[in-house]
Enzyme design. Structure first.
Site, PDB file in Angstrom:
ATOM      1  N   ARG A   1       0.845  -1.215   0.000  1.00 12.12           N
ATOM      2  CA  ARG A   1       0.000   0.000   0.000  1.00 12.12           C
ATOM      3  C   ARG A   1       0.874   1.258   0.000  1.00 12.12           C
ATOM      4  O   ARG A   1       0.604   2.226   0.734  1.00 12.12           O
ATOM      5  CB  ARG A   1      -0.940   0.029   1.202  1.00 12.12           C
ATOM      6  CG  ARG A   1      -1.918  -1.083   1.273  1.00 12.12           C
ATOM      7  CD  ARG A   1      -2.937  -1.081   0.148  1.00 12.12           C
ATOM      8  NE  ARG A   1      -3.646  -2.328   0.134  1.00 12.12           N
ATOM      9  CZ  ARG A   1      -3.202  -3.411  -0.503  1.00 12.12           C
ATOM     10  NH1 ARG A   1      -2.110  -3.368  -1.238  1.00 12.12           N
ATOM     11  NH2 ARG A   1      -3.865  -4.534  -0.461  1.00 12.12           N
ATOM     12  N   SER A  15     -10.894  -0.840   3.379  1.00 11.10           N
ATOM     13  CA  SER A  15     -10.169  -1.095   4.634  1.00 11.10           C
ATOM     14  C   SER A  15      -9.709   0.230   5.217  1.00 11.10           C
ATOM     15  O   SER A  15      -9.026   0.993   4.539  1.00 11.10           O
ATOM     16  CB  SER A  15      -8.931  -1.944   4.369  1.00 11.10           C
ATOM     17  OG  SER A  15      -9.321  -3.112   3.702  1.00 11.10           O
ATOM     18  N   GLU A  24      -5.291   3.717   6.257  1.00 12.63           N
ATOM     19  CA  GLU A  24      -4.983   3.568   4.830  1.00 12.63           C
ATOM     20  C   GLU A  24      -5.419   4.789   4.008  1.00 12.63           C
ATOM     21  O   GLU A  24      -4.677   5.235   3.127  1.00 12.63           O
ATOM     22  CB  GLU A  24      -5.649   2.291   4.315  1.00 12.63           C
ATOM     23  CG  GLU A  24      -5.261   1.964   2.902  1.00 12.63           C
ATOM     24  CD  GLU A  24      -6.022   0.769   2.343  1.00 12.63           C
ATOM     25  OE1 GLU A  24      -5.905  -0.324   2.904  1.00 12.63           O
ATOM     26  OE2 GLU A  24      -6.728   0.952   1.341  1.00 12.63           O
TER      27      GLU A  24
HETATM   28  C1  LIG Z   1     -15.741  -0.367  -0.906  1.00  9.49           C
HETATM   29  C2  LIG Z   1     -14.252  -0.131  -1.096  1.00  9.49           C
HETATM   30  C3  LIG Z   1     -13.390  -1.186  -1.289  1.00  9.49           C
HETATM   31  C4  LIG Z   1     -12.013  -0.967  -1.488  1.00  9.49           C
HETATM   32  N1  LIG Z   1     -11.184  -2.055  -1.677  1.00  9.49           N
HETATM   33  C5  LIG Z   1      -9.860  -1.863  -1.874  1.00  9.49           C
HETATM   34  C6  LIG Z   1      -8.985  -2.974  -2.085  1.00  9.49           C
HETATM   35  O1  LIG Z   1      -9.408  -4.135  -2.118  1.00  9.49           O
HETATM   36  N2  LIG Z   1      -7.663  -2.734  -2.242  1.00  9.49           N
HETATM   37  C7  LIG Z   1      -7.151  -1.465  -2.231  1.00  9.49           C
HETATM   38  O2  LIG Z   1      -5.929  -1.331  -2.390  1.00  9.49           O
HETATM   39  N3  LIG Z   1      -7.948  -0.401  -2.049  1.00  9.49           N
HETATM   40  C8  LIG Z   1      -9.289  -0.547  -1.869  1.00  9.49           C
HETATM   41  N4  LIG Z   1     -10.111   0.528  -1.655  1.00  9.49           N
HETATM   42  C9  LIG Z   1      -9.523   1.885  -1.605  1.00  9.49           C
HETATM   43  C10 LIG Z   1      -9.609   2.655  -2.933  1.00  9.49           C
HETATM   44  O3  LIG Z   1     -10.639   2.163  -3.747  1.00  9.49           O
HETATM   45  C11 LIG Z   1      -8.305   2.625  -3.718  1.00  9.49           C
HETATM   46  O4  LIG Z   1      -7.265   3.131  -2.942  1.00  9.49           O
HETATM   47  C12 LIG Z   1      -8.425   3.423  -5.021  1.00  9.49           C
HETATM   48  O5  LIG Z   1      -7.283   3.223  -5.821  1.00  9.49           O
HETATM   49  C13 LIG Z   1      -8.595   4.917  -4.792  1.00  9.49           C
HETATM   50  O6  LIG Z   1      -8.902   5.520  -6.044  1.00  9.49           O
HETATM   51  P1  LIG Z   1      -9.643   6.892  -6.137  1.00  9.49           P
HETATM   52  O7  LIG Z   1      -9.568   7.352  -7.540  1.00  9.49           O
HETATM   53  O8  LIG Z   1     -11.004   6.793  -5.574  1.00  9.49           O
HETATM   54  O9  LIG Z   1      -8.730   7.774  -5.186  1.00  9.49           O
HETATM   55  P2  LIG Z   1      -9.082   9.137  -4.449  1.00  9.49           P
HETATM   56  O10 LIG Z   1      -9.795   8.836  -3.164  1.00  9.49           O
HETATM   57  O11 LIG Z   1      -9.740  10.076  -5.361  1.00  9.49           O
HETATM   58  O12 LIG Z   1      -7.611   9.619  -4.107  1.00  9.49           O
HETATM   59  C14 LIG Z   1      -6.809   8.903  -3.196  1.00  9.49           C
HETATM   60  C15 LIG Z   1      -5.430   9.558  -3.104  1.00  9.49           C
HETATM   61  O13 LIG Z   1      -4.772   9.445  -4.356  1.00  9.49           O
HETATM   62  C16 LIG Z   1      -4.483  10.732  -4.900  1.00  9.49           C
HETATM   63  N5  LIG Z   1      -4.767  10.676  -6.332  1.00  9.49           N
HETATM   64  C17 LIG Z   1      -5.945  10.447  -6.948  1.00  9.49           C
HETATM   65  N6  LIG Z   1      -5.782  10.460  -8.293  1.00  9.49           N
HETATM   66  C18 LIG Z   1      -4.471  10.715  -8.521  1.00  9.49           C
HETATM   67  C19 LIG Z   1      -3.686  10.873  -9.708  1.00  9.49           C
HETATM   68  N7  LIG Z   1      -4.218  10.774 -10.927  1.00  9.49           N
HETATM   69  N8  LIG Z   1      -2.368  11.138  -9.543  1.00  9.49           N
HETATM   70  C20 LIG Z   1      -1.811  11.261  -8.324  1.00  9.49           C
HETATM   71  N9  LIG Z   1      -2.507  11.140  -7.184  1.00  9.49           N
HETATM   72  C21 LIG Z   1      -3.821  10.868  -7.291  1.00  9.49           C
HETATM   73  C22 LIG Z   1      -5.414  11.689  -4.182  1.00  9.49           C
HETATM   74  O14 LIG Z   1      -4.854  12.988  -4.145  1.00  9.49           O
HETATM   75  C23 LIG Z   1      -5.509  11.061  -2.816  1.00  9.49           C
HETATM   76  O15 LIG Z   1      -4.404  11.384  -2.036  1.00  9.49           O
HETATM   77  C24 LIG Z   1     -11.489   0.343  -1.469  1.00  9.49           C
HETATM   78  C25 LIG Z   1     -12.386   1.419  -1.274  1.00  9.49           C
HETATM   79  C26 LIG Z   1     -13.737   1.189  -1.095  1.00  9.49           C
HETATM   80  C27 LIG Z   1     -14.673   2.356  -0.903  1.00  9.49           C
END
Ligand SMILES: Cc1cc2nc3c(=O)[nH]c(=O)nc-3n(C[C@H](O)[C@H](O)[C@H](O)COP(=O)(O)OP(=O)(O)OC[C@H]3O[C@@H](n4cnc5c(N)ncnc54)[C@H](O)[C@@H]3O)c2cc1C
Length: 392
Positions: free
Chosen positions: A174, A263, A384
């Protein structure tokens, strides 16, 4: 009126942004970032909002949401070298940062391209997957990511597009240098804003069923195969989605157990000696060595939380008192966070919004759980999601 983060995050909490840009193209994103950086304006880059907890007060700056989508095949060894040759030809696909990740996974599975099927159902954008090296069911994105293109905000002259290889990203559990660039600077945005990612996938030999090895015991059991055996990509995807849904880990507006960041805590990696101080049955997996060569183990955060007395649904006002731990009720009998937030009723690792929670409500539950696990087992849990404008 500006957008509220609550309308753009999976936990459905977070106050308004002072300014908001929905970037429909890479150029729009870069331009908005350049303008904010040149003005010294605080910047937050948002993808799908599934790993973000924004303060209730909102964000005192510009939020740039990556909304540019697209998937293209960059290299196809099979086509280039002629049909029927090597088994498992490499196919490199480029995915735009704003592409919803699970739609990209579905795209690969439909085309018989193996590599990311075990990462089905993870919400959010493709561009955020390298930030914390998303992973699940024995896979993580570092196993297939070749390189990415990013806007490097620190290149003199106002920034530039750069390419970073998987090696340069220094992926960990992570973790990556992108995430570290935020944590180490205390800035709400990373140094590198991902514009697109390149993944190396594998196509089955001509006429063969596309399959992939199953690297996770629970998934293998659900599929009825041995761990390490191969299963059809479509079946893996379907089973992963079913397993995830049963844990509230597929985002669904109709399932409040999924109104979370997934998580909330990572699995703690601790010196092997710590394992000996835990009760029998506490799961622990080998996790390499520390810088001095000391053995490390990875513990299960879900197990620690549950066994510290915080069961599924902890924090609900109507939770039954448990003899072996806290019952979630405050002195007024209303429960922590007044029942507005609780652990998921399907999984102890997710802190969920039951409908009317604030960011502080979510953090109240998370703090109680973190402090309780420390008091009971002496183990520190680390959060996380990215927490912006407030703290755990
Ligand atoms: C129901 C659920 C289940 C999940 N299961 C998992 C799992 O199994 N495994 C896992 O690893 N994660 C999981 N996650 C967490 C999450 O989905 C991941 O971390 C996902 O990759 C976040 O993507 P996002 O676009 O929503 O990020 P955001 O919440 O929009 O951003 C997260 C972080 O990344 C940065 N960011 C976003 N886009 C960019 C970009 N283009 N360049 C640089 N930085 C950027 C943001 O500034 C912020 O700091 C889960 C979440 C939920 C709600």
């Amino acid at each position: 009126m500006s957008e509220r983060l609550a309308d753009h995050t999976t936990t459905r909490v977070g106050g308004p942004a002072r300014a908001w840009v929905t970037a429909r193209t890479e150029q729009e994103a870069v331009e908005a970032i350049r303008v904010a950086d040149a003005a010294g304006e605080p910047l937050f880059v948002l993808g799908g909002g599934s790993n973000t907890l924004m303060a209730d007060a909102g964000f005192p700056g510009t939020v740039v949401q990556t909304a540019f989508e697209g998937i293209e095949v960059l290299e196809d060894a099979h086509r280039a070298e002629g049909a029927g040759e090597a088994e498992g030809d490499a196919v490199v696909v480029r995915i735009a940062a704003g592409q919803p990740w699970d739609a990209a996974v579905a795209w690969t599975v439909e085309r018989g391209l193996a590599g990311v099927e075990a990462l089905s159902g993870i919400p959010g954008s493709a561009g955020a997957t390298p930030v914390q090296n998303v992973g699940a069911y024995g896979a993580d994105v570092s196993q297939v990511l070749v390189s990415l293109r990013a806007w490097d905000r620190l290149v003199p002259g106002g920034g530039a597009v750069v390419e970073l290889t998987a090696e340069e990203l220094r992926f960990g559990y992570r973790d990556s240098i992108i995430k570290r660039s935020m944590l180490e600077s205390g800035e709400p945005s990373p140094r590198w804003v991902v514009l697109s990612i390149d993944l190396r996938l594998r196509r089955a030999a001509e006429g063969a069923e596309p399959t992939s090895p199953v690297r996770y015991a629970q998934l293998a059991r659900a599929l009825g195969v041995e761990e390490g055996a191969h299963a059809a990509l479509r079946t893996v995807r379907e089973e992963v989605l079913a397993l995830r849904a049963s844990k509230g880990m597929v985002w669904d507006v109709a399932d409040q157990d999924s109104w979370s960041t997934g998580s909330y805590f990572t699995n703690p990696i601790v010196p092997a000696a710590v394992r000996a101080s835990l009760p029998e049955g506490a799961p622990a997996f080998a996790a390499g060595t520390d810088e001095q060569g000391g053995e490390l183990v990875k513990l299960s955060a879900a197990w620690l939380i549950d066994h510290a007395g915080y069961g599924k649904g902890f924090g609900l006002p109507d939770v039954e008192p448990r003899e072996d731990g806290p019952d979630g009720r405050g002195e007024d009998g209303t429960g922590l966070a007044g029942g507005r937030a609780s652990l998921s009723t399907k999984h102890t690792l997710a802190v969920t919004n039951r409908g009317a929670a604030s960011t502080e409500d979510i953090l109240t539950i998370a703090r109680e759980v973190r402090d309780g696990v420390r008091a009971r087992f002496g183990v520190d849990l680390h959060h996380e999601p990215m927490i912006i404008g407030t703290r755990l």
